[in-house]
Design a protein around this motif. Structure first.
Motif, PDB file in Angstrom:
ATOM      1  N   ILE A  38       0.956  -1.008   0.022  1.00  0.00           N
ATOM      2  CA  ILE A  38       0.644   0.081   0.170  1.00  0.00           C
ATOM      3  C   ILE A  38       0.869   1.446   0.005  1.00  0.00           C
ATOM      4  O   ILE A  38       0.587   2.368   0.098  1.00  0.00           O
ATOM      5  N   GLY A  39       1.446   0.756  -0.305  1.00  0.00           N
ATOM      6  CA  GLY A  39       2.798   2.275  -0.603  1.00  0.00           C
ATOM      7  C   GLY A  39       3.692   3.160   0.944  1.00  0.00           C
ATOM      8  O   GLY A  39       4.648   4.129   1.216  1.00  0.00           O
ATOM      9  N   THR A  65      -7.522 -15.277   7.136  1.00  0.00           N
ATOM     10  CA  THR A  65      -5.972 -15.281   8.411  1.00  0.00           C
ATOM     11  C   THR A  65      -7.091 -15.117   9.262  1.00  0.00           C
ATOM     12  O   THR A  65      -6.225 -15.203  10.298  1.00  0.00           O
ATOM     13  N   GLY A  66      -8.426 -14.234   9.089  1.00  0.00           N
ATOM     14  CA  GLY A  66      -8.480 -13.232  10.377  1.00  0.00           C
ATOM     15  C   GLY A  66      -7.979 -11.853  10.306  1.00  0.00           C
ATOM     16  O   GLY A  66      -6.591 -12.076   9.911  1.00  0.00           O
ATOM     17  N   TRP A  67      -8.422 -11.277  10.770  1.00  0.00           N
ATOM     18  CA  TRP A  67      -7.292  -9.621  10.720  1.00  0.00           C
ATOM     19  C   TRP A  67      -6.525  -9.457  11.888  1.00  0.00           C
ATOM     20  O   TRP A  67      -6.310 -10.016  13.302  1.00  0.00           O
ATOM     21  N   HIS A  68      -5.136  -8.946  10.756  1.00  0.00           N
ATOM     22  CA  HIS A  68      -3.829  -9.341  11.862  1.00  0.00           C
ATOM     23  C   HIS A  68      -3.415  -8.324  10.738  1.00  0.00           C
ATOM     24  O   HIS A  68      -3.698  -7.418  10.360  1.00  0.00           O
ATOM     25  N   VAL A  87      -7.746  -4.507   3.834  1.00  0.00           N
ATOM     26  CA  VAL A  87      -6.553  -3.334   4.268  1.00  0.00           C
ATOM     27  C   VAL A  87      -7.481  -2.670   4.860  1.00  0.00           C
ATOM     28  O   VAL A  87      -8.421  -2.137   4.346  1.00  0.00           O
ATOM     29  N   LYS A  88      -7.334  -2.579   6.057  1.00  0.00           N
ATOM     30  CA  LYS A  88      -8.245  -1.434   6.463  1.00  0.00           C
ATOM     31  C   LYS A  88      -8.209  -0.349   6.468  1.00  0.00           C
ATOM     32  O   LYS A  88      -7.146   0.908   6.448  1.00  0.00           O
ATOM     33  N   ILE A 105       2.890  -2.965   7.242  1.00  0.00           N
ATOM     34  CA  ILE A 105       3.171  -2.991   8.652  1.00  0.00           C
ATOM     35  C   ILE A 105       2.481  -2.343   9.625  1.00  0.00           C
ATOM     36  O   ILE A 105       1.670  -0.957   8.640  1.00  0.00           O
ATOM     37  N   ASN A 106       1.825  -2.553  10.618  1.00  0.00           N
ATOM     38  CA  ASN A 106       1.161  -2.034  11.759  1.00  0.00           C
ATOM     39  C   ASN A 106       0.183  -1.383  11.127  1.00  0.00           C
ATOM     40  O   ASN A 106      -0.810  -0.318  11.618  1.00  0.00           O
ATOM     41  N   VAL A 107      -0.981  -2.077  10.342  1.00  0.00           N
ATOM     42  CA  VAL A 107      -2.150  -2.292   9.534  1.00  0.00           C
ATOM     43  C   VAL A 107      -2.818  -3.053   9.437  1.00  0.00           C
ATOM     44  O   VAL A 107      -2.173  -4.254   9.427  1.00  0.00           O
ATOM     45  N   LEU A 108      -4.003  -3.192   9.825  1.00  0.00           N
ATOM     46  CA  LEU A 108      -4.616  -4.234   9.844  1.00  0.00           C
ATOM     47  C   LEU A 108      -5.048  -4.784   8.593  1.00  0.00           C
ATOM     48  O   LEU A 108      -5.254  -4.084   7.766  1.00  0.00           O
TER      49      LEU A 108
END
Length: 136
Positions: A38-39, A65-68, A87-88, A105-108
């Motif tokens: 996502i850039g 996978t479930g949200w993670h 992607v949230k 990274i660090n994005v649900l």
């Protein structure tokens, strides 16, 4: 003497750039990026106990996978099937057989196999010893 030094320097550069492996070895780039899918700019975290893990991940048809999220870089290669990643607060991404990608990274996010066959991924996790690969 100067000419000899130039020849030696050129030979060394040639060897480094073009002959890193024996001539029968083929290098096929699967992914070369400095951003996630996502850039986001990829940044390597500093861990006291860094650990690289490589997993073969099988996601059966109709499952997710479930949200993670991941707190460190993860890179994946789709060996089989098609994976849809939601992607949230962003778009939906789809990765198919033969594609590589850099996870967010660090994005649900949630990966789903909408197909009729297993999705098989190979994933490289640049994590920390004793810490989870993802957070739910």
């Amino acid at each position: 003497m100067k000419r000899l030094l130039i020849i030696i320097a050129f030979a060394g550069a040639y060897h480094f750039l073009f002959a890193q492996y024996d001539s029968g070895i083929k290098l096929e780039p699967l992914l070369k990026t400095d951003t996630t899918s996502i850039g986001q700019k990829i940044q390597y975290p500093t861990f006291a106990n860094a650990e690289v893990s490589i997993y073969k991940i099988t996601i059966p048809a109709g499952t997710s996978t479930g949200w993670h999220y991941h707190t460190f870089p993860v890179f994946a290669y789709v060996e089989k099937g098609s994976l849809t990643v939601e992607v949230k607060n962003h778009k939906t991404l789809t990765f198919t057989q033969g594609q590589s990608f850099s996870e967010v990274i660090n994005v649900l996010h949630n990966g789903t196999n909408h197909g009729t066959e297993d999705v098989v991924l190979f994933a490289v996790f640049l994590g920390e010893k004793g810490k989870p690969l993802s957070v739910h």
